[in-house]
Motif scaffolding. Structure first.
Motif, PDB file in Angstrom:
ATOM      1  N   ALA A   1       3.263   5.919  -2.607  1.00 35.18           N
ATOM      2  CA  ALA A   1       4.524   6.598  -2.902  1.00 35.18           C
ATOM      3  C   ALA A   1       4.681   6.826  -4.404  1.00 35.18           C
ATOM      4  O   ALA A   1       5.097   7.913  -4.844  1.00 35.18           O
ATOM      5  CB  ALA A   1       5.693   5.783  -2.363  1.00 35.18           C
TER       6      ALA A   1
ATOM      7  N   GLN B   1       0.832  -1.199   0.000  1.00 35.19           N
ATOM      8  CA  GLN B   1       0.000   0.000   0.000  1.00 35.19           C
ATOM      9  C   GLN B   1       0.873   1.259   0.000  1.00 35.19           C
ATOM     10  O   GLN B   1       0.598   2.221  -0.721  1.00 35.19           O
ATOM     11  CB  GLN B   1      -0.918  -0.007   1.216  1.00 35.19           C
ATOM     12  CG  GLN B   1      -1.905  -1.153   1.247  1.00 35.19           C
ATOM     13  CD  GLN B   1      -2.613  -1.273   2.579  1.00 35.19           C
ATOM     14  OE1 GLN B   1      -2.725  -0.315   3.335  1.00 35.19           O
ATOM     15  NE2 GLN B   1      -3.080  -2.480   2.892  1.00 35.19           N
ATOM     16  N   THR B   2       1.922   1.221   0.812  1.00 29.28           N
ATOM     17  CA  THR B   2       2.851   2.347   0.853  1.00 29.28           C
ATOM     18  C   THR B   2       3.495   2.570  -0.508  1.00 29.28           C
ATOM     19  O   THR B   2       3.667   3.714  -0.954  1.00 29.28           O
ATOM     20  CB  THR B   2       3.951   2.100   1.910  1.00 29.28           C
ATOM     21  OG1 THR B   2       3.351   1.915   3.183  1.00 29.28           O
ATOM     22  CG2 THR B   2       4.916   3.279   1.969  1.00 29.28           C
TER      23      THR B   2
END
Length: 208
Positions: free
Chosen positions: A35, A30-31
Motif C-alpha cells: 500500500a 505485507q499489505t
C-alpha cells in the motif's frame, strides 16, 4: 556506476533476517508495504519542473518511514520506483540515481531525525506529530533538493545560477506542503490506527 554501488550498499544495509521473517509471516505487514509503495508511486507522479532532472515533487517518505520503519520503508520505495519504471517513461538506467537521491537518502535522514527526537525530546503525542512528522518531513524535503542540487552542480550538469533559480529556490516553497502532507497522514493514522505506525508507542506517547 558509482550510483549503483551506493544504491546497493544503502539497500543492503536494510536487509535483516528478523525484519523480513516478520514481514513474510504477517500478511497485514505485507499489505502495508504494498500500500505504501502504491501511494508513493502515485504521489511521485504529481511533479513539476522546467528543466530535465530538476523535477519537484512531494516525497512522502518521512510518513512511510515512521509507519513501516526504515528497513521496510526502503523496500516500499524500491517497489514504488519499479512501478514507475513499469508504467511511466522512467527508464531502468535512471533507477540508481533516483533511488539514491530521492528514496534511500531521504529515508535514512528521516529515520535519523526520528531517533534524535526520540532520544532528546519529550515522548509526547504532540511532539511526535509536530516534530517527528511535520517538521522533520519539511526538513527532509528541503534537504533532498539541496543534496540533489549539489550533485547536479558538482557533476557539471547545471551551473549554480540555473540551479538557484530553477531548483534550489523551491526548497523553501516545498518545505510546507511536504511537512503538511506527512504530518496530516501521521496524525490521522495515530489517531484512528495507531497500531499501524511502527515507531509510535502507545505506552510512551499517550501515557503523559
Amino acid at each position: 556506476m558509482w550510483f549503483s554501488i551506493v544504491m546497493a550498499a544503502l539497500f543492503a544495509a536494510t536487509i535483516n533476517k528478523q525484519a523480513y521473517s516478520t514481514l513474510l509471516a504477517r500478511p497485514a505487514r505485507q499489505t502495508g508495504v504494498f500500500a505504501c509503495a502504491l501511494c508513493l508511486a502515485l504521489l511521485w507522479q504529481i511533479k513539476a519542473g522546467i528543466l530535465e532532472h530538476l523535477n519537484i515533487h512531494i516525497l512522502g517518505l518521512t510518513a512511510v518511514t515512521l509507519i513501516m520503519g526504515w528497513r521496510l520503508a526502503c523496500l516500499s520505495g524500491l517497489m514504488a520506483s519499479l512501478l514507475l519504471i513499469s508504467f511511466t517513461k522512467m527508464s531502468f538506467e535512471q533507477l540508481p540515481e533516483f533511488l539514491t537521491l530521492s528514496v534511500f537518502i531521504p529515508i535514512y535522514i528521516s529515520y535519523g531525525l526520528y531517533l534524535l527526537c526520540y532520544k532528546f525530546l519529550p515522548r509526547h503525542f504532540f511532539v511526535y506529530i509536530f516534530v517527528c512528522a511535520f517538521l522533520c518531513a519539511g526538513a527532509v524535503g528541503a534537504t533532498k533538493i539541496l543534496i540533489s542540487g549539489g550533485y547536479y552542480y558538482l557533476s557539471g550538469l547545471y551551473d549554480l545560477t540555473t540551479l538557484k533559480e530553477n531548483y534550489i529556490f523551491y526548497a523553501v516553497i516545498m518545505w510546507f506542503p511536504e511537512a503538511m502532507l506527512n504530518g496530516m497522514s501521521i496524525t490521522l493514522l495515530i489517531t484512528y490506527r495507531p497500531h499501524w505506525v511502527k515507531t509510535f508507542y502507545d505506552q510512551e506517547y499517550l501515557n503523559k
